[in-house]
Design an enzyme around this catalytic site. Structure first.
Site, mmCIF file in Angstrom:
data_model
loop_
_atom_site.group_PDB
_atom_site.id
_atom_site.type_symbol
_atom_site.label_atom_id
_atom_site.label_comp_id
_atom_site.label_asym_id
_atom_site.label_seq_id
_atom_site.Cartn_x
_atom_site.Cartn_y
_atom_site.Cartn_z
ATOM 1 N N LYS A 78 44.150 27.453 41.725
ATOM 2 C CA LYS A 78 42.907 27.887 42.363
ATOM 3 C C LYS A 78 42.044 26.671 42.677
ATOM 4 O O LYS A 78 41.919 25.761 41.844
ATOM 5 C CB LYS A 78 42.182 28.853 41.429
ATOM 6 C CG LYS A 78 40.929 29.490 41.992
ATOM 7 C CD LYS A 78 40.367 30.494 40.973
ATOM 8 C CE LYS A 78 39.095 31.164 41.444
ATOM 9 N NZ LYS A 78 38.596 32.150 40.445
ATOM 10 N N SER A 152 37.669 36.588 41.935
ATOM 11 C CA SER A 152 37.540 35.530 42.908
ATOM 12 C C SER A 152 38.852 34.782 43.141
ATOM 13 O O SER A 152 38.963 34.009 44.099
ATOM 14 C CB SER A 152 36.460 34.534 42.449
ATOM 15 O OG SER A 152 36.809 33.941 41.206
ATOM 16 N N SER A 176 37.783 37.821 37.321
ATOM 17 C CA SER A 176 38.468 37.197 38.452
ATOM 18 C C SER A 176 39.941 36.917 38.216
ATOM 19 O O SER A 176 40.687 36.687 39.172
ATOM 20 C CB SER A 176 37.766 35.886 38.822
ATOM 21 O OG SER A 176 36.466 36.122 39.284
#
Length: 592
Positions: A78, A152, A176
């Site tokens: 990420k 997210s 997330s």
């Protein structure tokens, strides 16, 4: 594309069945092919020649006799986690920097033989559960691209869900690392705070943040955890391991919320899948214990309605003060409120959290694990763009409290809706129950076959509606042409739940029935046919339905719900009760 297995790839590369370079080439080819579908899953990728050079270096290490537990396994990171030499953006171009050092967890994975394939998209500054708050394009659910991927950690979930890499790192402050797992049919491990180092992570709420992992199975998540976990003296929030909770035995106590505390926001499929997950875990030895989760839900409110939003403000304070327009407008609207949080409010919030934490601690005296839906429902991308705040908040209903109350969690798949999107459940335990949860997740997967994942949505999935018909629209009946002219496809011949009565309405041409919901005490199962129509066809069909008939929601005998014919009370004027015949065909036959 089939999904990649961490354990299988590592075993093959370690045994010499294939090389790390061969695996890397396959992953690069998968990524290139999927770029035609969702290139927005990624923000930055290393050059292919650099990926292959790293893989060849691993092959050399293996040939020299090194033992690499993740040998050749491709993974993604990420893009709020540092990888030396690649920009870290946190999905904000104005914030971007190129780090000199790689985040501790990423370095540990690479040292163990994993091959980093790229950095993935996210809700900006990890603020969101939808994946739409980014300037790099909106990642979508891999099974239906009209729907959100979850956030997210959106790009990371897409990369694993689409079979591009075997695992991907996400982060989790409010869910997330779990919500995207649910929507894309993945396992999402959210470790105990401090179990994995957060050195090299752009903070959202630094005191709550966790680095997480998405995988296809619990066993794969456990393998990654053995490498990634560990105390990091350089991370002020890293914690020496506490006493590990023992694996749950053949009999254990599983908490489920009171029925009045379960809210699926009208998503009947979610309710059914949650009930099925309870039954699956009962088969592993769980004894159900009903618990009051009100203190957990109240604690969750502190994350955005309390002082913790100021922690997000602190993380990007300089950017907010000097270049506020560089921040995504939805993220800015949330995070800038932290400037108004006072010290008084902060201490009140801390006191409230401590009260909730005491209640949560008492919970673990009565249960060994808590089972919750990961998210109550899912939304279309167009819906969250139209209403970016409330719908996002809905998705965090069962996730927001976990880090605040120092719990460990693992999200696992639990079914797929008719539109292809995934539903998941989360196993939650106290801090340091990580390995016990991983073991229970493995048992959950193995007790019976898991639901088969749908095909990837690579060409755009047409939106359809299932419609049950009960009378003149049945095959061979006078109005069936209204379905065939709209290219309706027969899905099933079945019956309703045993909660309906069927009446032959008076003076209708052609003859038509009225289906009335009366409940289990007086109802019966009525024969129906279920058809699938595209949205336009369903809309035009519904527009032609004459009063006193209407289109509502009909429950079927298998527990699912579909759209279908229902009737207003005035339909019963002069009508004949034909419920005992079981269906309209039998009634028509009785007239002959």
């Amino acid at each position: 594309m089939d999904r990649l297995s961490v354990a299988a790839i590592a075993a093959e590369v370690r045994s010499g069945a294939q090389t790390a370079e061969q695996v890397a080439r396959d992953s690069l080819a998968r990524i290139a092919a999927y770029d035609a579908v969702q290139p927005q899953a990624w923000i930055e990728r290393p050059r292919p020649e650099d990926v292959l050079a790293a893989a060849r270096a691993l092959d050399t290490r293996l040939a020299a006799g090194e033992d690499l537990p993740l040998a050749g396994v491709p993974f993604a990171v990420k893009d709020n986690i540092d990888v030396a030499g690649l920009p870290t953006t946190a999905a904000c171009p104005a914030y971007a920097y190129v780090p000199d050092e790689t985040a501790t967890v990423v370095a540990q994975l690479q040292s163990a033989g994993a091959v980093m394939m790229g950095k993935t998209n996210l809700d900006q500054f990890a603020t969101g559960l939808v994946g739409s708050r980014t300037p790099y394009g909106i990642p979508a659910c891999v099974f239906n691209r009209d729907y959100v991927s979850g956030g997210s950690s959106s790009g990371s979930a897409v990369a694993v869900g689409a079979g591009l890499v075997a695992f991907a790192l996400g982060t989790d402050t409010a869910g997330s690392g779990r919500v995207p797992a649910a929507f894309n049919g993945l396992v999402g491990l959210k470790p105990t705070k401090g179990r994995w180092s957060t050195s090299g992570l752009v903070p959202a709420c630094r005191s709550l943040d966790c680095i997480t992992v998405f995988t296809g199975t619990a066993a794969d998540a456990a393998l990654v955890d053995t490498v990634a976990a560990g105390f990091d003296a350089a991370d002020a929030y890293s914690r020496p391991p506490g006493p590990a909770a023992p694996n749950l035995g053949a009999a254990y106590r599983m908490g489920v919320p009171r029925l009045d505390q379960l809210n699926y926001l009208g998503d009947a499929a979610s309710e059914r899948f949650y009930d099925e997950a309870i039954a699956r875990l009962a088969a592993t030895g769980a004894t159900l214990v009903e618990v009051d989760i009100a203190p957990l839900l109240e604690a969750a409110q502190l994350l955005y309605a309390g002082p913790w939003v100021a922690e997000r403000t602190a993380a990007i304070e300089d950017l907010l003060r000097t270049r506020p327009a560089a921040v995504h407008p939805v993220v800015r609207a949330i995070v800038q409120t932290g400037f108004g949080v006072s010290g008084l409010e902060t201490f009140k919030g801390l006191y409230a959290l401590q009260d909730h934490a005491r209640a949560a601690q008492a919970l673990w005296e009565t249960i060994d694990v808590l089972l919750l839906p990961t998210a109550p429902t899912i939304y279309r991308i167009s819906e969250v763009l139209a209403e970016p705040f409330a719908l996002n908040a809905n998705l965090g209903l069962y996730t927001n409290f976990v880090n605040l109350l120092d719990m460990s969690a693992i999200a696992v798949p639990a079914g797929y809706r008719d539109n292809g999107t995934g539903f998941g459940v989360t196993l939650i335990g106290p801090a340091w129950a990580d390995t016990a949860l991983l073991d229970l997740a493995r048992r959950y997967e193995e007790i019976r076959p898991m639901p088969a994942a749908p095909e990837l949505d690579t060409a755009g999935k047409p939106q359809t509606v299932k419609l049950s018909v009960v009378g003149a629209h049945l095959a061979g009946m006078p109005l069936h042409w209204q379905l065939t002219s709209r290219d309706a496809r027969l899905v099933a011949r079945t019956r309703t739940a045993p909660t309906y009565k069927l009446y032959a309405m008076a003076e209708t041409t052609p003859p038509k029935p009225a289906l009335i919901h009366v409940g289990e005490d007086d109802g019966a199962a009525i024969e129906v046919e279920v058809y699938e129509l595209d949205l336009a066809g369903f809309g035009s069909f519904t527009a032609e339905v004459p009063a006193p008939l209407a289109i509502g929601t009909v429950s079927l005998e298998d527990g699912t719900t579909v759209k279908g014919f229902v009737a207003e009370p005035r339909a019963l004027s002069g009508a004949t009760d034909i419920t005992h015949l079981g269906g309209w065909r039998a009634y028509i036959a009785s007239l002959a």
